[in-house]
Design a protein around this motif. Structure first.
Motif, PDB file in Angstrom:
ATOM      1  N   ARG A  74      36.359 -11.952   5.681  1.00  0.00           N
ATOM      2  CA  ARG A  74      37.097 -11.766   7.281  1.00  0.00           C
ATOM      3  C   ARG A  74      38.435 -11.462   6.933  1.00  0.00           C
ATOM      4  N   GLY A  75      39.585 -11.840   6.209  1.00  0.00           N
ATOM      5  CA  GLY A  75      40.492 -11.157   5.905  1.00  0.00           C
ATOM      6  C   GLY A  75      41.035  -9.565   5.391  1.00  0.00           C
ATOM      7  N   VAL A  76      39.833  -9.326   3.929  1.00  0.00           N
ATOM      8  CA  VAL A  76      39.445  -8.691   4.064  1.00  0.00           C
ATOM      9  C   VAL A  76      39.269  -7.176   4.722  1.00  0.00           C
ATOM     10  N   LEU A  77      37.944  -7.570   5.421  1.00  0.00           N
ATOM     11  CA  LEU A  77      37.689  -6.650   7.017  1.00  0.00           C
ATOM     12  C   LEU A  77      39.052  -6.413   7.539  1.00  0.00           C
ATOM     13  N   ALA A  78      40.130  -6.900   8.056  1.00  0.00           N
ATOM     14  CA  ALA A  78      41.451  -7.134   9.209  1.00  0.00           C
ATOM     15  C   ALA A  78      42.091  -6.201   8.581  1.00  0.00           C
ATOM     16  N   ASP A  79      42.261  -6.411   7.079  1.00  0.00           N
ATOM     17  CA  ASP A  79      43.095  -5.695   6.129  1.00  0.00           C
ATOM     18  C   ASP A  79      42.998  -3.944   6.287  1.00  0.00           C
ATOM     19  N   LEU A  80      41.513  -3.662   6.293  1.00  0.00           N
ATOM     20  CA  LEU A  80      41.115  -2.131   6.904  1.00  0.00           C
ATOM     21  C   LEU A  80      40.964  -1.891   8.107  1.00  0.00           C
ATOM     22  N   GLY A  81      41.155  -2.909   8.906  1.00  0.00           N
ATOM     23  CA  GLY A  81      40.812  -2.782  10.026  1.00  0.00           C
ATOM     24  C   GLY A  81      39.678  -2.218  11.229  1.00  0.00           C
ATOM     25  N   VAL A  82      39.128  -3.046   9.877  1.00  0.00           N
ATOM     26  CA  VAL A  82      37.492  -3.804  10.125  1.00  0.00           C
ATOM     27  C   VAL A  82      37.700  -4.791  10.974  1.00  0.00           C
ATOM     28  N   GLN A  83      37.560  -4.933  12.654  1.00  0.00           N
ATOM     29  CA  GLN A  83      37.158  -6.045  13.245  1.00  0.00           C
ATOM     30  C   GLN A  83      35.647  -7.013  12.800  1.00  0.00           C
ATOM     31  N   ALA A  84      35.959  -7.983  12.283  1.00  0.00           N
ATOM     32  CA  ALA A  84      34.818  -8.789  12.414  1.00  0.00           C
ATOM     33  C   ALA A  84      34.040  -9.412  13.713  1.00  0.00           C
ATOM     34  N   ASP A  85      33.327  -9.749  13.728  1.00  0.00           N
ATOM     35  CA  ASP A  85      32.128 -10.861  14.939  1.00  0.00           C
ATOM     36  C   ASP A  85      32.511 -11.934  15.058  1.00  0.00           C
ATOM     37  N   ALA A  86      32.819 -12.525  15.735  1.00  0.00           N
ATOM     38  CA  ALA A  86      32.376 -13.428  15.963  1.00  0.00           C
ATOM     39  C   ALA A  86      31.675 -13.941  15.293  1.00  0.00           C
ATOM     40  N   GLN A  87      32.236 -15.644  14.870  1.00  0.00           N
ATOM     41  CA  GLN A  87      30.826 -16.473  13.439  1.00  0.00           C
ATOM     42  C   GLN A  87      29.864 -16.580  14.613  1.00  0.00           C
ATOM     43  N   GLY A  88      28.398 -16.270  14.045  1.00  0.00           N
ATOM     44  CA  GLY A  88      27.277 -16.819  15.314  1.00  0.00           C
ATOM     45  C   GLY A  88      26.488 -17.683  15.099  1.00  0.00           C
ATOM     46  N   ALA A  89      25.522 -18.270  14.833  1.00  0.00           N
ATOM     47  CA  ALA A  89      24.639 -19.426  14.556  1.00  0.00           C
ATOM     48  C   ALA A  89      24.856 -19.835  13.472  1.00  0.00           C
ATOM     49  N   ALA A  90      24.789 -21.287  13.070  1.00  0.00           N
ATOM     50  CA  ALA A  90      24.205 -21.899  11.891  1.00  0.00           C
ATOM     51  C   ALA A  90      23.702 -21.107  10.732  1.00  0.00           C
ATOM     52  N   SER A  91      22.902 -19.921  11.290  1.00  0.00           N
ATOM     53  CA  SER A  91      22.103 -19.659  10.358  1.00  0.00           C
ATOM     54  C   SER A  91      22.901 -17.891   9.693  1.00  0.00           C
ATOM     55  N   ASP A  92      23.943 -18.100  10.719  1.00  0.00           N
ATOM     56  CA  ASP A  92      24.576 -16.413  10.144  1.00  0.00           C
ATOM     57  C   ASP A  92      25.890 -17.310   9.723  1.00  0.00           C
ATOM     58  N   LEU A  93      26.286 -18.564   8.628  1.00  0.00           N
ATOM     59  CA  LEU A  93      27.075 -19.543   8.225  1.00  0.00           C
ATOM     60  C   LEU A  93      27.152 -18.676   6.929  1.00  0.00           C
ATOM     61  N   ASP A  94      26.535 -17.809   6.285  1.00  0.00           N
ATOM     62  CA  ASP A  94      26.545 -17.145   4.467  1.00  0.00           C
ATOM     63  C   ASP A  94      27.305 -15.819   5.035  1.00  0.00           C
ATOM     64  N   GLN A  95      27.224 -15.057   7.205  1.00  0.00           N
ATOM     65  CA  GLN A  95      27.124 -13.868   6.770  1.00  0.00           C
ATOM     66  C   GLN A  95      28.467 -13.227   7.707  1.00  0.00           C
ATOM     67  N   VAL A  96      29.096 -12.062   7.649  1.00  0.00           N
ATOM     68  CA  VAL A  96      29.613 -11.550   8.746  1.00  0.00           C
ATOM     69  C   VAL A  96      29.547 -10.338   8.742  1.00  0.00           C
ATOM     70  N   SER A  97      29.543  -9.809  10.131  1.00  0.00           N
ATOM     71  CA  SER A  97      28.618  -8.665  10.571  1.00  0.00           C
ATOM     72  C   SER A  97      30.292  -8.063  11.525  1.00  0.00           C
ATOM     73  N   ALA A  98      29.857  -6.830  11.468  1.00  0.00           N
ATOM     74  CA  ALA A  98      31.636  -6.012  11.923  1.00  0.00           C
ATOM     75  C   ALA A  98      30.665  -4.271  12.450  1.00  0.00           C
ATOM     76  N   ALA A  99      31.943  -4.007  13.826  1.00  0.00           N
ATOM     77  CA  ALA A  99      31.139  -2.174  13.781  1.00  0.00           C
ATOM     78  C   ALA A  99      32.266  -1.589  12.693  1.00  0.00           C
ATOM     79  N   MET A 100      30.932  -0.993  12.358  1.00  0.00           N
ATOM     80  CA  MET A 100      31.433   0.450  11.143  1.00  0.00           C
ATOM     81  C   MET A 100      32.291   1.495  11.496  1.00  0.00           C
ATOM     82  N   PRO A 101      33.801   1.529  10.946  1.00  0.00           N
ATOM     83  CA  PRO A 101      34.399   2.426  12.000  1.00  0.00           C
ATOM     84  C   PRO A 101      34.839   3.901  10.915  1.00  0.00           C
ATOM     85  N   ASP A 102      34.662   4.484  11.883  1.00  0.00           N
ATOM     86  CA  ASP A 102      34.828   6.332  11.813  1.00  0.00           C
ATOM     87  C   ASP A 102      35.439   6.711  10.279  1.00  0.00           C
ATOM     88  N   ASP A 103      36.715   6.058  10.045  1.00  0.00           N
ATOM     89  CA  ASP A 103      37.119   6.053   8.850  1.00  0.00           C
ATOM     90  C   ASP A 103      37.427   5.409   7.712  1.00  0.00           C
TER      91      ASP A 103
END
Length: 322
Positions: free
Chosen positions: A250-279
């Motif tokens: 999440r920190g790496v994504l933030a440094d790239l300007g990619v805002q990660a989604d809020a953490q989801g359910a327990a099944s998503d504990l090993d996954q992070v997702s974010a909207a793909m920026p244009d740049d």
């Protein structure tokens, strides 16, 4: 979304097409552009104005205002010249139940003043063969399954050579096998160069069949264009990273300007997702993650779905039955 290229030859074109029933506006200033040779998916929830629009295109209903051209001619002014070049299946086929499939087609063909009695038998046989009903030609229509009746309706639309097929909910009410049969037929029509205009509220039907789409909502056309363009108009999609190092990722994504989604359910504990920026390119994200020591177990870029785009445009859910 931009409309289709106006320089392209169009099978269907409307300008400000409007239909009012008293105080109710069923179709509101619709500007359609359907390229020749396309399989055009005309989408929208039930009651959004799709069938009313189709009825105006076929001259079955007079518009309150606006204009429509079908195969390059104004409708309904050029009705007699246009309809022989158009096959249609609107609001389900209706057949005489105690006539056979062949007899029903011969009866419909005889009612067409443009058809030749001399070639009727051959054309009926060819149409039945085209839709895979030769074996049931002598069976009474009341004994046909719903899928067979839909195919018989398509055979009726194909008794004469057609440049345009207009199909209103062609897989409505069919079981999975019947749906597959009708889809295969539509693909074969398109492969022969026929323009196919398919009205539907079924997402799977559109995704598997269509090259172009138009979306209706509350009587208005809210988007149209190619299927791929419709997907892209929802943005570049989303990036998903599977890793046991979620905070670091999440920190790496933030440094790239990619805002990660809020953490989801327990099944998503090993996954992070974010909207793909244009740049930012996906490769740059992977390089940054690896350089920071993130253990990347999976990386995926998922395009915007048709269902997601439909909900964004209309505010309504989509029937996703196969």
């Amino acid at each position: 979304m931009t409309r289709a290229d106006p320089a392209a030859e169009l099978a269907v074109e409307t300008s400000g097409l409007t239909k009012r029933f008293g105080a109710q506006t069923a179709v509101d200033a619709v500007d359609l552009a359907v390229p020749r040779g396309a399989v055009f998916g005309f989408l929208g929830p039930n009651g959004s104005g799709k069938t009313t629009t189709i009825r105006m295109l076929l001259g079955l209903l007079r518009a309150t205002s606006g204009a429509a051209q079908v195969l390059g001619s104004p409708m309904p002014q050029a009705l007699d010249a246009v309809l022989p070049r158009v096959g249609a299946l609107v609001e389900g086929p209706a057949f005489s139940p105690f006539l056979t499939g062949e007899q029903n087609l011969r009866r419909f063909d005889a009612a067409d003043r443009h058809s030749s009695p001399r070639t009727r038998q051959a054309r009926v046989a060819a149409a039945l063969d085209r839709v895979g009903l030769s074996h049931a030609a002598g069976k009474k229509a009341h004994a046909y399954s719903l899928g067979m009746k839909q195919r018989l309706g398509l055979a009726n639309a194909l008794l004469m050579p057609r440049e345009l097929l207009v199909l209103d909910e062609p897989t409505n009410g069919l079981d999975p096998q019947g749906t597959r049969e009708v889809r295969a037929l539509i693909r074969s029509f398109a492969a022969d160069g026929t323009t196919v205009f398919v009205s539907s509220h079924l997402l799977a039907e559109v995704e598997q069949l269509c090259t172009h789409v138009g979306v209706m909502s509350a009587g208005r056309l809210v988007a149209q264009g190619t299927l791929e363009g419709f997907r892209r108009s929802g943005g570049r999609g989303r990036v998903r990273v599977r890793t046991p190092d979620l905070p670091l990722a999440r920190g790496v994504l933030a440094d790239l300007g990619v805002q990660a989604d809020a953490q989801g359910a327990a099944s998503d504990l090993d996954q992070v997702s974010a909207a793909m920026p244009d740049d930012v390119e996906p490769e740059a994200i992977v390089r940054a993650l690896v350089a920071a020591g993130v253990r990347v177990r999976g990386f995926e870029v998922v395009g915007a779905s048709l269902e997601q785009r439909f909900v964004e445009l209309t505010g309504e859910g989509f029937d996703v039955l196969a």
